[in-house]
Motif scaffolding. Structure first.
Motif, short mmCIF file in Angstrom:
data_model
loop_
_atom_site.label_atom_id
_atom_site.label_comp_id
_atom_site.label_asym_id
_atom_site.label_seq_id
_atom_site.Cartn_x
_atom_site.Cartn_y
_atom_site.Cartn_z
N LEU A 202 0.83 -1.20 0.00
CA LEU A 202 0.00 0.00 0.00
C LEU A 202 0.87 1.26 0.00
O LEU A 202 1.67 1.46 0.91
CB LEU A 202 -0.90 -0.01 1.23
N PRO A 203 0.74 2.11 -1.01
CA PRO A 203 1.59 3.31 -1.07
C PRO A 203 1.10 4.40 -0.12
O PRO A 203 -0.05 4.36 0.33
CB PRO A 203 1.45 3.76 -2.53
N PRO A 204 1.94 5.37 0.19
CA PRO A 204 1.49 6.48 1.03
C PRO A 204 0.43 7.31 0.32
O PRO A 204 0.37 7.35 -0.91
CB PRO A 204 2.77 7.29 1.24
N ALA A 205 -0.41 7.95 1.11
CA ALA A 205 -1.49 8.76 0.54
C ALA A 205 -0.92 9.95 -0.23
O ALA A 205 0.04 10.59 0.21
CB ALA A 205 -2.42 9.25 1.64
N GLY A 206 -1.51 10.23 -1.38
CA GLY A 206 -1.10 11.39 -2.18
C GLY A 206 -2.26 12.34 -2.35
O GLY A 206 -3.29 12.21 -1.67
N PRO A 207 -2.15 13.30 -3.23
CA PRO A 207 -3.24 14.25 -3.47
C PRO A 207 -4.50 13.52 -3.96
O PRO A 207 -4.41 12.53 -4.70
CB PRO A 207 -2.69 15.17 -4.57
N SER A 208 -5.66 13.99 -3.53
CA SER A 208 -6.91 13.37 -3.92
C SER A 208 -7.59 14.17 -5.03
O SER A 208 -7.24 15.32 -5.29
CB SER A 208 -7.86 13.25 -2.72
N GLY A 209 -8.55 13.55 -5.68
CA GLY A 209 -9.28 14.20 -6.74
C GLY A 209 -10.50 13.38 -7.10
O GLY A 209 -10.85 12.40 -6.42
N ILE A 210 -11.18 13.77 -8.18
CA ILE A 210 -12.35 13.02 -8.65
C ILE A 210 -11.86 11.80 -9.41
O ILE A 210 -11.06 11.92 -10.35
CB ILE A 210 -13.23 13.89 -9.56
N VAL A 211 -12.33 10.65 -9.01
CA VAL A 211 -11.94 9.37 -9.63
C VAL A 211 -13.15 8.82 -10.39
O VAL A 211 -14.24 8.69 -9.83
CB VAL A 211 -11.49 8.36 -8.55
N HIS A 212 -12.97 8.52 -11.68
CA HIS A 212 -14.04 7.95 -12.48
C HIS A 212 -14.38 6.54 -12.01
O HIS A 212 -15.54 6.18 -11.87
CB HIS A 212 -13.64 7.93 -13.96
N GLY A 213 -13.37 5.72 -11.80
CA GLY A 213 -13.57 4.39 -11.26
C GLY A 213 -13.59 3.26 -12.27
O GLY A 213 -13.38 2.10 -11.91
N ASP A 214 -13.86 3.58 -13.55
CA ASP A 214 -13.91 2.53 -14.57
C ASP A 214 -13.50 3.13 -15.91
O ASP A 214 -14.14 2.92 -16.94
CB ASP A 214 -15.32 1.94 -14.65
#
Length: 352
Positions: A202-214
């Motif tokens: 599991l990598p360290p947390a990075g910047p978040s954003g909108i994820v499409h998912g597919d």
């Protein structure tokens, strides 16, 4: 997408009550007083998608599949909300029309958006209709649009509460492992093996954003005259706030021909030179966004794991007679190769 005329004895497409829909349309568009015509669009492996003609209106309606097996999936309000938020941002989406969460109308919640005319490249046969140069530009444009999505500030479009980005990757692992238990039609040690390896990496947390998912090529509608132009990104049912690199990992999984049985068609890379490799797509994303891709093997492996579980769920619905349309009989064949490919992605080995 192509259309099919699978209907019930009453004449409505299976999964859709057209007379009830017509009443809803009349309430949505008070001046409307005409017939509603609907047909099932082929192409989806999850939510059911219909083309709707209501007088001058040309729409697309999406509803959950028959016999949903996973309780957190197929959230129509969630899908509609992100499309409505992104409309007008420069990220290409279909214009929102209406959302109905009242199950009594057609038997399930549903969302309606404007119909976007264009072409969908789903198969090697579709890809053969565009030139090698167009294939290259089309693929890079696909990455550019993904980068544009990830650059949108969720707060600026009203999506601050759309998800919980903290701990996103750990929750994804837990979610897809538990969903396997809900839909599994077989026992295999490959699931626990890959899950454990992902937890360990599991990598360290990075910047978040909108994820499409597919995110994949056939979840976009391309301009008929210029396949480099993405007219709409579709199928937002898995969208959330989280780690954007999960989308890149998923795109690269779909770029692998091992996903072919899930797609139900000949993979676009077969016999069609000119497309970038998966590594070239990743390099373009890194150049476009400046993102550090040192943990990309994890995200690719997570994508293989996720797609394996999705495929098993669709396979389970198919065995239960709860799928609509054709092309479902091959999906179960993808599950074990996808799990093996996920393990190989973490170790840098090639699968046989």
């Amino acid at each position: 997408m192509t259309a099919t005329d699978i209907t019930t004895p009453a004449g409505s497409p299976i999964g859709l009550d057209v007379p009830a829909l017509r009443k809803w349309v009349g309430e949505l568009v008070p001046e409307f007083d005409g017939a509603v015509h609907a047909r099932l669009l082929q192409g989806g492996r999850s939510n059911l998608t219909y083309e709707i003609q209501a007088g001058p209106h040309h729409w697309v309606l999406r509803r959950p599949p028959l016999g949903t097996l996973t309780p957190s999936a197929h959230d129509m309000a969630r899908e509609y909300r992100v499309v409505a938020a992104l409309h007008g941002t420069g990220v290409p989406v279909a214009a929102p029309v209406g959302l109905c969460e009242d199950r009594s109308v057609i038997g399930a919640p549903f969302a309606v958006v404007e119909f976007v005319d264009g072409t969908v490249v789903r198969s090697a046969q579709d890809a053969a209709l565009i030139s090698a140069a167009e294939r290259w530009r089309c693929a890079l444009s696909l990455v550019d649009q993904l980068a544009a999505l990830h650059e949108v500030d969720p707060g600026a479009v009203g999506l601050t509460e759309f998800g919980r980005p903290e701990g996103y990757l750990a929750r994804q692992l837990k979610r897809w492992r538990s969903q396997w238990d809900l839909v599994a039609t077989r026992e295999t040690p490959l699931v626990d093996r890959l899950f454990t390896a992902l937890v360990d990496r599991l990598p360290p947390a990075g910047p978040s954003g909108i994820v499409h998912g597919d995110y994949r090529l056939d979840n976009t509608i391309l301009d008929r005259a210029d396949p480099e132009l993405v007219r709409a990104i579709v199928d937002w049912e898995m969208a959330t706030l989280g780690d954007p690199l999960a989308d890149l990992g998923m795109l690269l999984v779909y770029w692998d021909p091992v996903s072919e049985p899930v797609l139900g068609v000949r993979h676009i890379l077969h016999g069609n030179p000119g497309f970038p490799s998966a590594d070239e797509l990743a390099e373009h994303y890194a150049h476009r966004t400046g993102e550090d891709l040192s943990h990309l093997p994890f995200y690719r492996a997570l994508g293989y794991f996720k797609l394996a579980v999705i495929a098993e769920g669709i396979h389970a619905r198919h065995l239960a007679g709860q799928t609509v349309g054709d092309g479902f009989h091959t999906i179960g064949d993808a599950v074990l190769p996808l799990l093996r490919a996920g393990s190989a992605a973490l170790t840098g080995q090639e699968t046989a």
